[in-house]
Design a protein around this motif. Sequence first.
Motif, mmCIF file in Angstrom:
data_model
loop_
_atom_site.group_PDB
_atom_site.id
_atom_site.type_symbol
_atom_site.label_atom_id
_atom_site.label_comp_id
_atom_site.label_asym_id
_atom_site.label_seq_id
_atom_site.Cartn_x
_atom_site.Cartn_y
_atom_site.Cartn_z
ATOM 1 N N SER A 138 17.059 49.363 17.090
ATOM 2 C CA SER A 138 17.630 49.178 15.625
ATOM 3 C C SER A 138 18.936 49.401 15.272
ATOM 4 C CB SER A 138 16.468 50.220 14.703
ATOM 5 O OG SER A 138 15.096 50.165 15.172
ATOM 6 N N GLY A 139 19.771 49.650 16.220
ATOM 7 C CA GLY A 139 21.142 49.885 16.151
ATOM 8 C C GLY A 139 21.709 51.307 15.853
ATOM 9 N N ALA A 140 22.971 51.682 15.760
ATOM 10 C CA ALA A 140 23.542 52.648 15.639
ATOM 11 C C ALA A 140 22.914 53.718 14.753
ATOM 12 C CB ALA A 140 25.134 52.401 15.672
ATOM 13 N N ALA A 141 22.798 53.003 13.715
ATOM 14 C CA ALA A 141 22.233 53.853 12.300
ATOM 15 C C ALA A 141 20.951 54.785 12.767
ATOM 16 C CB ALA A 141 22.266 53.119 11.050
ATOM 17 N N ALA A 142 19.944 54.061 13.627
ATOM 18 C CA ALA A 142 18.701 54.627 14.076
ATOM 19 C C ALA A 142 18.825 55.646 15.098
ATOM 20 C CB ALA A 142 17.831 53.330 14.413
ATOM 21 N N ILE A 143 20.014 55.367 15.913
ATOM 22 C CA ILE A 143 20.415 56.680 16.942
ATOM 23 C C ILE A 143 20.931 57.819 15.979
ATOM 24 C CG2 ILE A 143 21.924 57.396 18.744
ATOM 25 C CD1 ILE A 143 21.895 54.084 19.447
ATOM 26 N N ARG A 144 21.721 57.522 15.068
ATOM 27 C CA ARG A 144 22.270 58.706 14.079
ATOM 28 C C ARG A 144 21.157 59.244 13.477
ATOM 29 N NH1 ARG A 144 26.399 55.482 12.736
ATOM 30 N NH2 ARG A 144 25.201 54.767 10.763
ATOM 31 N N GLU A 145 20.067 58.520 12.786
ATOM 32 C CA GLU A 145 18.941 59.091 12.160
ATOM 33 C C GLU A 145 17.909 59.704 12.996
ATOM 34 O OE1 GLU A 145 17.562 56.915 8.973
ATOM 35 O OE2 GLU A 145 15.311 56.552 9.559
ATOM 36 N N LEU A 146 17.755 59.419 14.529
ATOM 37 C CA LEU A 146 16.801 60.218 15.308
ATOM 38 C C LEU A 146 17.660 61.717 15.747
ATOM 39 C CD1 LEU A 146 14.616 61.093 17.224
ATOM 40 C CD2 LEU A 146 15.649 59.466 18.750
ATOM 41 N N VAL A 180 12.711 58.196 21.332
ATOM 42 C CA VAL A 180 13.675 58.067 22.354
ATOM 43 C C VAL A 180 15.070 57.431 21.902
ATOM 44 C CG1 VAL A 180 13.660 56.664 24.489
ATOM 45 C CG2 VAL A 180 11.703 57.971 24.253
ATOM 46 N N PHE A 181 16.029 57.597 22.605
ATOM 47 C CA PHE A 181 17.367 57.088 22.084
ATOM 48 C C PHE A 181 17.533 55.663 22.839
ATOM 49 C CE2 PHE A 181 18.687 61.782 21.176
ATOM 50 C CZ PHE A 181 19.055 61.313 20.058
ATOM 51 N N ARG A 182 17.291 55.796 24.281
ATOM 52 C CA ARG A 182 17.387 54.778 24.878
ATOM 53 C C ARG A 182 16.481 54.221 26.006
ATOM 54 N NH1 ARG A 182 23.591 53.189 26.454
ATOM 55 N NH2 ARG A 182 22.966 51.717 27.765
ATOM 56 N N GLY A 183 15.837 53.113 26.081
ATOM 57 C CA GLY A 183 14.961 52.873 27.333
ATOM 58 C C GLY A 183 13.685 52.800 26.665
ATOM 59 N N HIS A 184 12.846 51.315 26.760
ATOM 60 C CA HIS A 184 11.727 51.069 26.275
ATOM 61 C C HIS A 184 10.719 51.207 27.358
ATOM 62 C CE1 HIS A 184 13.306 49.642 22.748
ATOM 63 N NE2 HIS A 184 13.105 48.288 22.793
ATOM 64 N N SER A 185 9.539 51.922 26.916
ATOM 65 C CA SER A 185 8.611 51.764 28.017
ATOM 66 C C SER A 185 7.462 51.161 27.596
ATOM 67 C CB SER A 185 8.144 53.275 28.286
ATOM 68 O OG SER A 185 9.005 53.999 28.631
ATOM 69 N N GLU A 186 6.496 50.327 28.531
ATOM 70 C CA GLU A 186 5.470 49.498 28.156
ATOM 71 C C GLU A 186 4.267 50.182 29.076
ATOM 72 O OE1 GLU A 186 7.909 45.991 26.386
ATOM 73 O OE2 GLU A 186 7.242 45.665 28.352
ATOM 74 N N SER A 187 3.064 50.238 28.736
ATOM 75 C CA SER A 187 2.057 50.198 29.253
ATOM 76 C C SER A 187 1.211 48.933 29.351
ATOM 77 C CB SER A 187 0.933 51.238 28.710
ATOM 78 O OG SER A 187 -0.394 51.324 29.222
ATOM 79 N N ILE A 188 1.261 48.464 30.532
ATOM 80 C CA ILE A 188 0.675 46.997 30.686
ATOM 81 C C ILE A 188 -0.497 46.915 31.665
ATOM 82 C CG2 ILE A 188 1.502 44.816 31.442
ATOM 83 C CD1 ILE A 188 4.256 45.321 30.969
ATOM 84 N N ASN A 189 -1.703 46.222 30.806
ATOM 85 C CA ASN A 189 -2.793 45.948 31.716
ATOM 86 C C ASN A 189 -2.843 44.459 31.968
ATOM 87 O OD1 ASN A 189 -5.843 45.039 31.039
ATOM 88 N ND2 ASN A 189 -5.818 47.203 32.135
ATOM 89 N N LEU A 190 -3.300 44.199 33.292
ATOM 90 C CA LEU A 190 -2.956 42.814 33.602
ATOM 91 C C LEU A 190 -4.410 42.315 34.170
ATOM 92 C CD1 LEU A 190 0.380 42.380 35.468
ATOM 93 C CD2 LEU A 190 -0.265 41.687 32.964
#
Lengths: 338, 338
Positions: B161-169, B237-247
């Motif tokens: 969501s950009g730099a403002a979201a990092i500051r907000e967290l 989390v500041f950086r890095g998306h995680s995904e739980s994936i079922n295939l």
Amino acid sequence: MKSYRVAIVGALGAVGQQMMKTLERSSLAVSSLKPLDIEQNAGKQVSFRNKMWTVETSGKGKFLDVDIALFSAGAEASEILAPIAVSEGAIVIDNSSQWRMTDGVPLVIPEVNPQALRSHKGLIANPNCSTIQMLVALKPLHAAFTIKRVVVSTYQAVSGSGAAAIRELREQSQSILDGKQPVANVYPHPIAFNAIPQIDVFLDNGYTKEEMKMVNETHKMLDPNILVSPTAVRIPVFRGHSESINLEFEKPFEIEQIVEIYKKAPGILLVDDPAQLAYPMAINSEDRYEVFVGRLRRDPTVQNGLNMWVVSDNLLKGAALNTVQIAEKLVEMDLISR
Amino acid sequence: MKSYRVAIVGALGAVGQQMMKTLERSSLAVSSLKPLDIEQNAGKQVSFRNKMWTVETSGKGKFLDVDIALFSAGAEASEILAPIAVSEGAIVIDNSSQWRMTDGVPLVIPEVNPQALRSHKGLIANPNCSTIQMLVALKPLHAAFTIKRVVVSTYQAVSGSGAAAIRELREQSQSILDGKQPVANVYPHPIAFNAIPQIDVFLDNGYTKEEMKMVNETHKMLDPNILVSPTAVRIPVFRGHSESINLEFEKPFEIEQIVEIYKKAPGILLVDDPAQLAYPMAINSEDRYEVFVGRLRRDPTVQNGLNMWVVSDNLLKGAALNTVQIAEKLVEMDLISR
């Protein structure tokens, strides 16, 4: 009205404290409280219903004057102490994983399978936190539409690991905000500003013990025919587990039917108003007794599919509250005398 | 070797900064850099490959001397500026959602569908962050075993969501640690020590725009026959998306085959050693180019089922890196001159 002599084993732990608080607010008539904990806490005073009670160590002979013993002392302590308490005449409701899958030990969520209490032999197991909130949400839907398969990913709070984990999340968060390296003790990796896809130890099938609890406990309590595919993840939240749940039903349904079911279902609060940006969230679940359900939407990728988001306070419905509710249910069903 | 005149639109934003850094490290020969940003940033200096470049405002006439324009200025700016840049002769690679689903605009992940670049008409769209890392992981498995259905739950970082979201967290976390009320501006609810099951706006079908991006972009880039059931969640989390994936695959597979495929797959690093408590994690993905894959395990609840955990730096492979890789791929495929 009868009143009961209640012991709490592990009274000063994160869940033990919640047990006392929940018991205090409950309808249960308590004639005496016996807080038990480790040796170094013996002698401390705790307040319960406007009286002070002295913490004692646990062990042989401590349960002879106890009707109901609420255990939250971990699996190892429970393995030794629960049989002692039962042999001394107490009914044990144990919050650890020690006895959950033992044949003959009822594993109970009052909203899901209260009838299982009828066969108790003095020892009753409280289910795992992530299973409890899932099954409270699933039970009424299973009754109506028959659940075939569940794919669940959890977003679990650190308080499930006890007071040390709460401290660790605080300390690690502060370190990172201060530009310092976080120190990990409770978890194998830093949890602050991270997501750890491991809860409890790994088993040979590649799943963690936490994940297999969700499978096995669902089978024991709700229906052995429900297929459960779990992923359990720890996130930096203090209190409140969240779960992303994908369901596949045997029977067709309408979202409106689900809404009507949840409006009447015991223990559930529906929070599902996207227009108002309202959905269940961990920070709103703290200190609340309900299982919160929202983000209800049809999953068009499978026949009779549904996606939902379920949140509850892992220390309350996920642990202390459910334990106390089992005690209340035993009284209500007149199953307390032995 | 030819060299290129490159503009970066939104050069001082969170993704724009990463674009410059990634471009700096890339193989692309850059003869001149033109950093463009909003008026209040005009005149600022940025360093690129040991030279200082002056930030200018964007607008008509600014792209006449530009070969490649990397856009990260949001959908509204892109709607106006991208056609201008294209008409002035630049090839635009746009990181916003504005053009992704537009017919005739290639939507590209170099590891997934580089061939789509051949039909470009000056404008190429960079996919959504959560889709990119998922499809990098899915593509080689789809080629081998044909994916029928995906159930995915995301654990997304605020930097999306950009730099403002990092500051907000940061600010919200500090407030809560100090016992104060957190203030929410970027998100509708506090994100610190919480999980918000909403990313982007809600659509009529009950899904969010972020969730439908994962469905629609998968269909456009990988295969319209793959069924995708998404739940997108923001976590602290500041950086890095995680995904739980079922295939669910059409063809049978062995875990060993998946491991072999991933050992050779471009852009992927397999981190999957439960005995060593090794799996992908957000905090290890920061500043890394790879898509990390782990927690591979058979899902026995469905025919040919697999569970996995996928992590990547949302600002890099999820945004800046993929954009730069598209530029590199255009050069490699000799598609840059118009």
